[in-house]
Enzyme design. Structure first.
Site, PDB file in Angstrom:
ATOM      1  N   SER A 139       0.840  -1.194   0.000  1.00 18.52           N
ATOM      2  CA  SER A 139       0.000   0.000   0.000  1.00 18.52           C
ATOM      3  C   SER A 139       0.878   1.248   0.000  1.00 18.52           C
ATOM      4  O   SER A 139       1.741   1.395  -0.855  1.00 18.52           O
ATOM      5  CB  SER A 139      -0.970  -0.051   1.183  1.00 18.52           C
ATOM      6  OG  SER A 139      -1.999   0.896   1.039  1.00 18.52           O
TER       7      SER A 139
ATOM      8  N   ASP B 103      -8.996  -3.062  -6.906  1.00 14.10           N
ATOM      9  CA  ASP B 103      -8.271  -2.153  -6.028  1.00 14.10           C
ATOM     10  C   ASP B 103      -8.215  -0.776  -6.681  1.00 14.10           C
ATOM     11  O   ASP B 103      -8.043  -0.658  -7.902  1.00 14.10           O
ATOM     12  CB  ASP B 103      -6.846  -2.701  -5.820  1.00 14.10           C
ATOM     13  CG  ASP B 103      -6.069  -1.993  -4.726  1.00 14.10           C
ATOM     14  OD1 ASP B 103      -6.079  -0.749  -4.672  1.00 14.10           O
ATOM     15  OD2 ASP B 103      -5.404  -2.703  -3.942  1.00 14.10           O
TER      16      ASP B 103
ATOM     17  N   HIS C 199      -8.471  -3.892  -2.125  1.00 13.22           N
ATOM     18  CA  HIS C 199      -7.278  -3.439  -1.428  1.00 13.22           C
ATOM     19  C   HIS C 199      -7.112  -4.191  -0.104  1.00 13.22           C
ATOM     20  O   HIS C 199      -8.005  -4.204   0.737  1.00 13.22           O
ATOM     21  CB  HIS C 199      -7.360  -1.931  -1.170  1.00 13.22           C
ATOM     22  CG  HIS C 199      -6.047  -1.330  -0.774  1.00 13.22           C
ATOM     23  ND1 HIS C 199      -4.993  -1.208  -1.651  1.00 13.22           N
ATOM     24  CD2 HIS C 199      -5.611  -0.828   0.406  1.00 13.22           C
ATOM     25  CE1 HIS C 199      -3.970  -0.646  -1.039  1.00 13.22           C
ATOM     26  NE2 HIS C 199      -4.316  -0.415   0.223  1.00 13.22           N
TER      27      HIS C 199
END
Length: 296
Positions: A136, A234, A264
């Protein structure tokens, strides 16, 4: 910045529950190292160090939208790396936004990388087998660190493992996304807030500080090999695919893994799902391959 007062503490409090129980071994040591010039010391968590050995190494950069997460909560992650790859694994307690905007996190991570390289004998690190890894926002910071390492010419990297990385501040602000992505776990609004906090200026502005946004770096030539993985729904799917394409075009050996239906952080929520297992095996195999290539 009214949102900052309300959202940042909430996100940070929620992230505290993400830590997994530690393994009995290897032990994790906390070490304070000199920070960037004029900045505080940086805390590192280290697993697998063995003076005099010649192990590969991974610098792990935790996620959390640039505003949350911690290396302390990532200790199990580096234990897993140390066991799976018989390596030295290090996690960095970099400064968080908005209190410490760019380049604080980048410079803290670079200080850790340079310290690992200079203290390789003490840690048991083979200097030719150092990789960076992040997920991330940590993946975006890992990508930015790889660019900084290339530009500064002090530490060679053998691989960058970018797990659904945040690479482009324009996503969800000046660059719209298809309606079927970015609805779960990380939204366009969250992305705008995170990048604005990190950059110290609105996400998607005409210009961003040099080196702060990997997708905005024009020249990707000379970067280390990359493994990039992301889910198809995502928010970061398009920017990650585009970054992989640009790396390939620039001559970097790049592997891209897009998980059908993956949102995600899907691997954290359904770790035993077949698609997650294949995803996790993918980046672990890339690390194994990169480490083996340097010894052949």
């Amino acid at each position: 910045m009214e949102w900052t007062n309300a959202i940042v503490p909430m996100v940070r409090e929620g992230s505290k529950g993400m830590a997994r129980p530690l393994l009995p071994a290897p032990a994790v040591a906390k070490r304070m190292i000199p920070g960037p010039k004029g900045a505080p010391e940086v805390a590192l968590y280290i697993a697998g160090a063995a003076a005099g050995a010649s192990k590969p190494a991974v610098l792990h950069i935790h996620g959390g939208g640039f505003i949350a997460g911690s290396a302390e909560a990532s200790q199990r992650d580096i234990q897993d790396l140390a066991v799976s790859h018989e390596c030295v694994a290090v996690s960095v307690e970099y400064r968080l936004a908005p209190e410490a905007p760019f380049p604080a996190a980048l410079e803290d991570n670079y200080a850790a990388l340079l310290w690992m390289y200079k203290n390789a004998a003490e840690l048991g690190i083979d200097r030719s087998r150092i990789a960076v890894k992040g997920e991330s926002a940590g993946g975006g910071l890992a990508a930015a660190l790889a660019i900084a390492a290339r530009d500064r010419g002090e530490v060679p990297l053998c691989l960058q493992v970018l797990i659904y990385p945040a690479l482009d501040d324009r996503t969800g602000s000046t660059v719209s996304v298809p309606p079927y992505i970015g609805h779960y776990m990380w939204t366009a609004a969250a992305n705008r807030f995170a990048w604005t906090s990190y950059l110290g200026k609105p996400a998607g502005s005409a210009q961003a500080p040099a080196g702060s946004v990997p997708a905005r770096v024009e020249n990707l030539a000379g970067l280390p090999a990359a493994w990039i993985g992301v889910g198809s729904v995502d928010l970061f799917s398009n920017e990650d695919v585009e970054y992989a394409r640009r790396l390939l075009e620039a001559g970097a050996s790049t592997e891209l893994h897009v998980v059908p239906g993956g949102f995600h952080g899907f691997d954290l929520f359904v770790p035993q799902a077949p698609l997650t297992v294949a995803f996790t095996e993918g980046w672990n195999t890339a690390l194994t391959r990169a480490f083996a290539a340097r010894t052949s």
